[in-house]
Design a protein around this motif. Structure first.
Motif, PDB file in Angstrom:
ATOM      1  N   THR A  79      48.725  71.193  44.234  1.00 31.16           N
ATOM      2  CA  THR A  79      47.564  72.075  44.114  1.00 31.16           C
ATOM      3  C   THR A  79      47.922  73.362  43.389  1.00 31.16           C
ATOM      4  O   THR A  79      47.120  73.893  42.600  1.00 31.16           O
ATOM      5  N   HIS A  80      49.122  73.885  43.634  1.00 31.17           N
ATOM      6  CA  HIS A  80      49.540  75.162  43.054  1.00 31.17           C
ATOM      7  C   HIS A  80      50.493  74.984  41.874  1.00 31.17           C
ATOM      8  O   HIS A  80      51.198  75.930  41.499  1.00 31.17           O
ATOM      9  N   PHE A  81      50.497  73.810  41.279  1.00 26.87           N
ATOM     10  CA  PHE A  81      51.420  73.536  40.181  1.00 26.87           C
ATOM     11  C   PHE A  81      51.054  74.386  38.964  1.00 26.87           C
ATOM     12  O   PHE A  81      49.888  74.449  38.566  1.00 26.87           O
ATOM     13  N   PRO A  82      52.026  75.053  38.346  1.00 26.94           N
ATOM     14  CA  PRO A  82      51.727  75.886  37.182  1.00 26.94           C
ATOM     15  C   PRO A  82      51.427  75.046  35.955  1.00 26.94           C
ATOM     16  O   PRO A  82      51.685  73.827  35.939  1.00 26.94           O
ATOM     17  N   PRO A  83      50.894  75.639  34.908  1.00 26.91           N
ATOM     18  CA  PRO A  83      50.694  74.888  33.662  1.00 26.91           C
ATOM     19  C   PRO A  83      52.011  74.261  33.194  1.00 26.91           C
ATOM     20  O   PRO A  83      53.034  74.957  33.137  1.00 26.91           O
ATOM     21  N   PRO A  84      52.031  72.972  32.878  1.00 28.07           N
ATOM     22  CA  PRO A  84      53.288  72.323  32.474  1.00 28.07           C
ATOM     23  C   PRO A  84      53.990  73.024  31.315  1.00 28.07           C
ATOM     24  O   PRO A  84      55.228  73.063  31.266  1.00 28.07           O
ATOM     25  N   GLU A  85      53.209  73.594  30.397  1.00 30.73           N
ATOM     26  CA  GLU A  85      53.854  74.276  29.270  1.00 30.73           C
ATOM     27  C   GLU A  85      54.648  75.494  29.742  1.00 30.73           C
ATOM     28  O   GLU A  85      55.620  75.903  29.095  1.00 30.73           O
ATOM     29  N   ASN A  86      54.239  76.090  30.850  1.00 30.75           N
ATOM     30  CA  ASN A  86      54.999  77.222  31.385  1.00 30.75           C
ATOM     31  C   ASN A  86      56.361  76.776  31.899  1.00 30.75           C
ATOM     32  O   ASN A  86      57.366  77.482  31.738  1.00 30.75           O
TER      33      ASN A  86
ATOM     34  N   THR B 227      57.502  81.698  23.376  1.00 30.09           N
ATOM     35  CA  THR B 227      58.939  81.777  23.639  1.00 30.09           C
ATOM     36  C   THR B 227      59.188  82.798  24.740  1.00 30.09           C
ATOM     37  O   THR B 227      58.705  83.932  24.659  1.00 30.09           O
ATOM     38  N   VAL B 228      59.921  82.387  25.756  1.00 26.56           N
ATOM     39  CA  VAL B 228      60.249  83.245  26.890  1.00 26.56           C
ATOM     40  C   VAL B 228      61.763  83.339  26.999  1.00 26.56           C
ATOM     41  O   VAL B 228      62.474  82.355  26.767  1.00 26.56           O
ATOM     42  N   THR B 229      62.275  84.517  27.348  1.00 23.82           N
ATOM     43  CA  THR B 229      63.704  84.693  27.554  1.00 23.82           C
ATOM     44  C   THR B 229      63.962  85.231  28.959  1.00 23.82           C
ATOM     45  O   THR B 229      63.065  85.773  29.608  1.00 23.82           O
ATOM     46  N   VAL B 230      65.191  85.102  29.398  1.00 23.82           N
ATOM     47  CA  VAL B 230      65.565  85.670  30.694  1.00 23.82           C
ATOM     48  C   VAL B 230      65.478  87.189  30.638  1.00 23.82           C
ATOM     49  O   VAL B 230      65.137  87.831  31.634  1.00 23.82           O
ATOM     50  N   ASP B 231      65.745  87.779  29.490  1.00 22.62           N
ATOM     51  CA  ASP B 231      65.565  89.230  29.348  1.00 22.62           C
ATOM     52  C   ASP B 231      64.112  89.628  29.597  1.00 22.62           C
ATOM     53  O   ASP B 231      63.840  90.677  30.188  1.00 22.62           O
ATOM     54  N   ASP B 232      63.164  88.803  29.143  1.00 24.49           N
ATOM     55  CA  ASP B 232      61.744  89.078  29.427  1.00 24.49           C
ATOM     56  C   ASP B 232      61.499  89.080  30.931  1.00 24.49           C
ATOM     57  O   ASP B 232      60.751  89.927  31.452  1.00 24.49           O
TER      58      ASP B 232
END
Length: 261
Positions: A174-181, A64-69
Motif C-alpha cells: 500500500t505504501h510502496f514508493p514509485p518504482p522509478e524512485n 539523477t540522485v546522489t548520496v550527497d543530495d
C-alpha cells in the motif's frame, strides 16, 4: 503530519536531551527504527524522518540522485528545525548518508554510527541490488516485497517470523514508493565512493556490522576502522542486514554505550 524541507519528521524523547537523528536504509521509512525507538528515546531526543522520494516525504525526485543530495536533505531538515549539531545513526543507505555528512558538514555531527554500511561499491551488494531491481521491473512490487526479507534477515529468523512477514506485506504494498524512485536511489547507493577521502573524516564513528549480513558483507566497513582515525568497529555475531530488528536488545546496548562514552 509535520513536514520540513520536504521531509516528514517526528520527535520522540525528552526535549532537553541530546538530539539523535535516525536515518533508515533503502526503504526510506522511519518506521524501520520501531524496535529501537523506546530504548533510544529514553535517553535522547530522537528525530525520525522519511527519506525524500519515499513514505510520507515529498515523492518527487530528479532523474539523477546522489548520496550527497540525501545528505543535503538532512542539513536542510536540521536548519529548518533549528538543530545546530546532533548525533546521527544510519542503517545502510542511512549510514552512507552519515559518511557524506561527515565530509560535507562535519560541524553538524557529534557522533556518527554507520550500521552495515560501506565506503565504495562492492560487487556482491551490487549483484544483490541488480536482482532486486530485476524483480521489481519484470515481476512487480509484490514480488520485490516478498523477496525483501531474504536480503534483510537470517533464515532462521524468517522461519520463526513468517506469519508476521506475511501479514506486513499488504501494508508495504500500500505504501510502496514509485518504482522509478527505487531505481534512482539504488543507482545513488551503487555510485557512492569515498574510499580515497576517508582520511579527511574526523567525526567520532562507530561502524556497527553484522557477521552474517548477506546483503552488505561486514568487510565492506573494514576501511572505516582502518582509515578513519579513532573510528571504532563492533561486530554483532548474528542478526543479518537488519540486525537492529532481529536483535534489538544487543543492538541498543551497543549504540547507547558508544553515544554515552
Amino acid at each position: 503530519m509535520p513536514h520540513a524541507a520536504g521531509l516528514w519528521y517526528e520527535w520522540h524523547g525528552p526535549g532537553n536531551a541530546p538530539v539523535l537523528i535516525l536515518s533508515p536504509g533503502l526503504g526510506g521509512s522511519a518506521g524501520y527504527w520501531t524496535p529501537n525507538l523506546a530504548a533510544l528515546a529514553a535517553q535522547y531526543r530522537v528525530l525520525l524522518y522519511d527519506h525524500r522520494g519515499t513514505a510520507r516525504s515529498d515523492l518527487t525526485l530528479p532523474d539523477t540522485v546522489t548520496v550527497d543530495d540525501m545528505a543535503d536533505d538532512v542539513v536542510a531538515l536540521m536548519d529548518a528545525l533549528g538543530i545546530r549539531r546532533a548525533h546521527f545513526m544510519g542503517h545502510a543507505a542511512g549510514g552512507i548518508i552519515g559518511l557524506a555528512l561527515a565530509l560535507k558538514a562535519p560541524e553538524r555531527l557529534s557522533k556518527l554510527i554507520v550500521v552495515n554500511g560501506w565506503v565504495a561499491p562492492d560487487p556482491h551488494f551490487a549483484r544483490c541490488f541488480d536482482v532486486r531491481l530485476a524483480l521489481l521491473r519484470h515481476v512487480g512490487p509484490a514480488a520485490y516485497i516478498r523477496a525483501q526479507p531474504i536480503f534483510l534477515f537470517p533464515a532462521e529468523w524468517i522461519s520463526r517470523h513468517s506469519d508476521r512477514l506475511d501479514a506486513e506485506e499488504p501494508l508495504h504494498l500500500t505504501h510502496f514508493p514509485p518504482p522509478e524512485n527505487i531505481e534512482r536511489r539504488v543507482a545513488a547507493l551503487k555510485a557512492f565512493d569515498i574510499a580515497d577521502r576517508l582520511s579527511a573524516i574526523d567525526t567520532p564513528i562507530l561502524a556497527l556490522v553484522s557477521a552474517d549480513d548477506m546483503l552488505v558483507p561486514a568487510y565492506c566497513a573494514d576501511s572505516i576502522e582502518q582509515q578513519i582515525t579513532g573510528a571504532q568497529r563492533v561486530t554483532m555475531p548474528w542478526g543479518g542486514h537488519a540486525c537492529n530488528v532481529t536483535d534489538p536488545d544487543r543492538f541498543n546496548h551497543i549504540v547507547i554505550e558508544f553515544l554515552g562514552a
